[in-house]
Design an enzyme around this catalytic site. Structure first.
Site: not given
Ligand code: S3P
Length: 439
Positions: A351, A171, A324, A24, A355, A19-20, A91
């Site tokens: 998140k 982060s 995560d 990008r 969580r 996903k990350s 996010g």
């Protein structure tokens, strides 16, 4: 979704693209000159939000079943959006795109769903403002909707100043937001974080031609530096399988008796692969096969067999490398012998849901001995885990972690609002079903 315990799991799977990395590729492809070709792109709702935002800014993005083609328009080629940019539940889209929008000569507004619009944005508003960006929370609550560059004279480019920002949190979203604004700054931009967070931005932007570097210091803090840039060039990218998605099937194979699973082409970048180290500490039987490396992003096939697990301590600089995966680790800990302590993880509270609350609430509903703490939780493993009714609270990672718990529990489990898995893993339940049929 009703889930029954599984007898065993067998087979070979490929998990969806990271996903990350998928986010990008689209963002940097849009800012590059030429056509960026992406394969194994994650077709999850979050990445589709990123595509939607860049289409709204005039970027042509072709979407075929096997490939995404982003027709970049160069670093200054984005067009003023005619509508509010819809960032959905994402996010990553919100925070990274804010860095890019800070350098544009047009105003923009971005907004997301109910959960996204409660997530903290001060963490990016502060450094971007220090760079000279004009960024405002429309409800004055430091959350989205955000309005960027509304005070610009028409056609004028904002003048951003390079800064050295010391972030309080490790982060990647904060780091990446500032680095992306740094593409448009008048000098070097640096971000120092308390521990190294995922470094996909640094690796991929370098591949696109940016002048970017990073360093981990002796005390564990890390600094990334970027110089302003006039040109990025299109790339061909094959996105590795997402270790955050693989985590569910790693855990499922470890917990369900008599299981053996081969998970192919998983990204094992050390800034992301903390779950594999914790699995090793917990006594998991995982073999790495076919190691490879593409553009600095290492991959491997993972052969996972049922294991009897013991508790572990999860803390410190390991936290950003598995942030995560903590709901899944907590579920494994409930089935393990002994005590697991998860600490230094207060980021869990901000998140898609809090969580610490949603994970401990779910574990208690299934009979686990778990105590939430201010920065994590303590789990005394080994109690019988039974089926229950789990509220995902629309959090994809909660829905998937407890679906795996359900496979190894006694009795049936209901997961409420389970379709939220589409955020990061469309086809999750179908894959889970297939592995049981083959067994
Ligand atoms: C992400 C970074 C992480 C992670 C999120 C994706 C990214 O957030 O939780 O799912 O792609 O940069 P933080 O960096 O804010 O911890």
């Amino acid at each position: 979704m009703e889930i029954k315990p599984a007898k065993r799991l067998r087979g070979e799977i490929t998990v969806p693209g990271d996903k990350s990395i998928s986010h990008r590729c689209v963002m940097f492809g849009a800012l590059a000159e030429g056509t960026t070709e992406i394969t194994h792109f994650l077709e999850g709702a979050d990445c589709l939000s990123t595509i939607g935002c860049f289409r709204e800014m005039g970027i042509e993005i072709e979407h075929t079943p096997n490939q995404i083609r982003v027709h970049g328009r160069g670093i200054r080629g984005l067009r003023a959006p005619q509508n509010v940019l819809d960032v959905g539940n994402s996010g990553t889209t919100t925070r990274l795109i804010s860095g890019i929008l800070s350098g544009q000569s047009f105003p923009s507004v971005l907004s997301g769903d109910a959960s996204l619009n409660t997530r903290p944005m001060k963490r990016i508003m502060e450094p971007l403002s220090l760079m000279g960006a004009d960024i405002e929370s429309l409800k004055k609550n430091d959350c989205a909707p955000l309005c960027i560059n509304s005070h610009l004279q028409s056609g004028a480019s904002p003048v951003l100043t390079g800064i050295h920002y010391h972030s309080k949190v490790a982060s990647a979203q904060v780091k990446s937001s500032v680095l992306l604004a740094g593409l448009y700054a008048d000098g070097m931009t640096q971000v120092t974080e308390p521990a190294l967070s995922r470094n996909h931005t640094e690796l991929m932007l370098k591949g696109f031609g940016a002048d970017i570097s990073s360093l981990v210091h002796d005390d564990g803090t890390a600094t990334a530096s970027i110089l302003p840039c006039t040109r990025l060039s299109a790339q061909k990218i094959r996105v590795p399988g997402d270790i955050s998605s693989a985590a569910y099937f790693i855990a499922a194979a470890l917990l369900v008796p008599d299981s053996e699973l081969l998970i192919q082409n998983v990204g094992i970048n050390p800034t992301r692969a903390g779950i594999l180290s914790i699995c090793r500490d917990m006594g998991a039987d995982i073999t790495y096969l076919n190691r490879d490396d593409r553009n600095g992003e290492p991959t491997a096939d993972l052969l996972v067999r049922t294991s009897s697990l013991c508790g572990a301590t999860v803390e410190g600089s390991a936290i950003p490398t598995l942030i995560d995966e903590i709901p899944m680790i907590a579920v494994m800990a409930a089935f393990a012998k002994g005590t697991t302590i998860i600490k230094d993880a207060s980021e869990l509270k901000v998140k898609e849901t809090d969580r610490i609350f949603t994970t401990t609430e779910g574990l208690k509903a299934m009979g686990a001995d778990v105590t939430p703490t201010d920065d994590g939780m303590i789990i005394h493993g080994g109690r019988p885990i039974h089926g229950g009714c789990i509220d995902s609270h629309l959090d994809h990672r909660i829905a998937m972690a407890f679906s795996v718990a359900a496979l190894a529990a006694e009795g049936n489990t209901t997961i409420l609002n389970s379709q939220c898995v589409d955020i990061s893993y469309p086809g999750f339940f179908e894959t889970m079903q297939k592995l049981q049929e083959k067994a």
